[in-house]
Scaffold this motif. Structure first.
Motif, short mmCIF file in Angstrom:
data_model
loop_
_atom_site.label_atom_id
_atom_site.label_comp_id
_atom_site.label_asym_id
_atom_site.label_seq_id
_atom_site.Cartn_x
_atom_site.Cartn_y
_atom_site.Cartn_z
N ARG A 58 20.90 -34.15 -38.81
CA ARG A 58 22.17 -33.71 -38.98
C ARG A 58 21.89 -32.37 -38.43
N LEU A 59 23.17 -32.30 -37.42
CA LEU A 59 23.59 -31.03 -36.77
C LEU A 59 24.77 -30.40 -37.25
N PHE A 60 24.57 -29.21 -37.72
CA PHE A 60 25.79 -28.40 -37.86
C PHE A 60 26.19 -27.19 -37.15
N ARG A 61 27.36 -26.89 -37.08
CA ARG A 61 27.87 -25.71 -36.18
C ARG A 61 28.11 -24.64 -37.19
N ASP A 62 27.52 -23.36 -37.02
CA ASP A 62 27.77 -22.27 -37.64
C ASP A 62 28.16 -21.19 -37.00
N GLY A 63 29.52 -20.57 -36.60
CA GLY A 63 29.68 -19.46 -35.99
C GLY A 63 29.13 -19.32 -34.44
N ASP A 64 28.29 -18.74 -34.19
CA ASP A 64 27.70 -18.71 -32.81
C ASP A 64 26.54 -19.49 -32.70
N GLY A 65 26.32 -20.56 -33.43
CA GLY A 65 24.96 -21.44 -33.52
C GLY A 65 25.09 -22.70 -34.25
N PHE A 66 23.66 -23.37 -34.11
CA PHE A 66 23.91 -24.52 -34.88
C PHE A 66 22.63 -24.84 -35.81
N LEU A 67 22.63 -25.44 -36.56
CA LEU A 67 21.36 -25.73 -37.68
C LEU A 67 21.17 -27.19 -37.65
N LEU A 68 19.97 -27.56 -37.29
CA LEU A 68 19.57 -28.96 -37.27
C LEU A 68 18.65 -29.33 -38.26
N THR A 79 15.69 -26.17 -38.27
CA THR A 79 15.87 -25.48 -36.98
C THR A 79 16.94 -24.94 -36.61
N ARG A 80 17.25 -23.58 -36.35
CA ARG A 80 18.41 -22.85 -36.12
C ARG A 80 18.36 -22.63 -34.72
N PHE A 81 19.59 -22.87 -34.00
CA PHE A 81 19.86 -22.51 -32.50
C PHE A 81 21.27 -21.30 -32.55
N TYR A 82 20.90 -20.40 -32.04
CA TYR A 82 21.96 -19.31 -31.73
C TYR A 82 22.11 -18.74 -30.38
N ALA A 83 23.25 -18.27 -30.07
CA ALA A 83 23.58 -17.50 -28.82
C ALA A 83 23.74 -16.13 -29.19
N ALA A 84 23.12 -15.32 -28.57
CA ALA A 84 23.17 -13.93 -28.45
C ALA A 84 23.21 -12.82 -27.32
#
Length: 149
Positions: A58-68, A79-84
């Protein structure tokens, strides 16, 4: 033009040695929306090391990122993905000094993605070590390290 770091945070190690590590996957020069689009592309394509036999992804979008979240046979792995936005980097080369008022070629190019080398392998990867007949390593692990006094 802003520089965005595409960051991956994941849990590595096993048992009591589990910990979270962050990796900068790439830098994107351009707007926030462009960075998020590239981040989403990478999050969708990412295959985590654990679980080895995934049951659900499952891939979730959360603000400036994603949670897999990947469910395995025994437990879930996240696993968290975010843009900074990159504000400072001690390894960044100094900007070239201008000799004229004409724009520098890099300023007129479209936004680009700059790849970085892949992150180091997780510590769970075993490395073959030469050992004597008693099982003691021939070369001590600390020999040749430059980070020791």
């Amino acid at each position: 033009m802003a520089t965005w770091g595409l960051i991956l945070e994941t849990t590595v190690g096993l048992g009591e040695h589990k910990h979270t590590e962050a990796y900068v996957m790439a830098h994107v020069e351009g707007g926030r929306e462009m960075a998020l689009a590239e981040l989403e592309r990478r999050a969708r394509a990412y295959t985590p090391e654990h679980p080895r036999s995934p049951k659900r992804r499952r891939l979730f979008r959360d603000g400036d990122g994603f949670l897999l979240v990947v469910d395995g046979a025994w437990q879930s792995h996240a696993t968290r993905f975010y843009a900074a936005e990159l504000l400072d980097d001690t390894d960044r080369p100094a900007p070239a000094e201008r000799v004229s008022d004409e724009p520098v070629a890099a300023e007129v190019l479209p936004a680009t993605t700059r790849e970085l080398p892949p992150p180091p392998p997780p510590p769970s990867v075993a490395v073959a070590v030469e050992r004597d007949e008693d099982g003691v390593p021939v070369k001590p692990a600390w020999l040749g390290r430059t980070d020791l006094p």
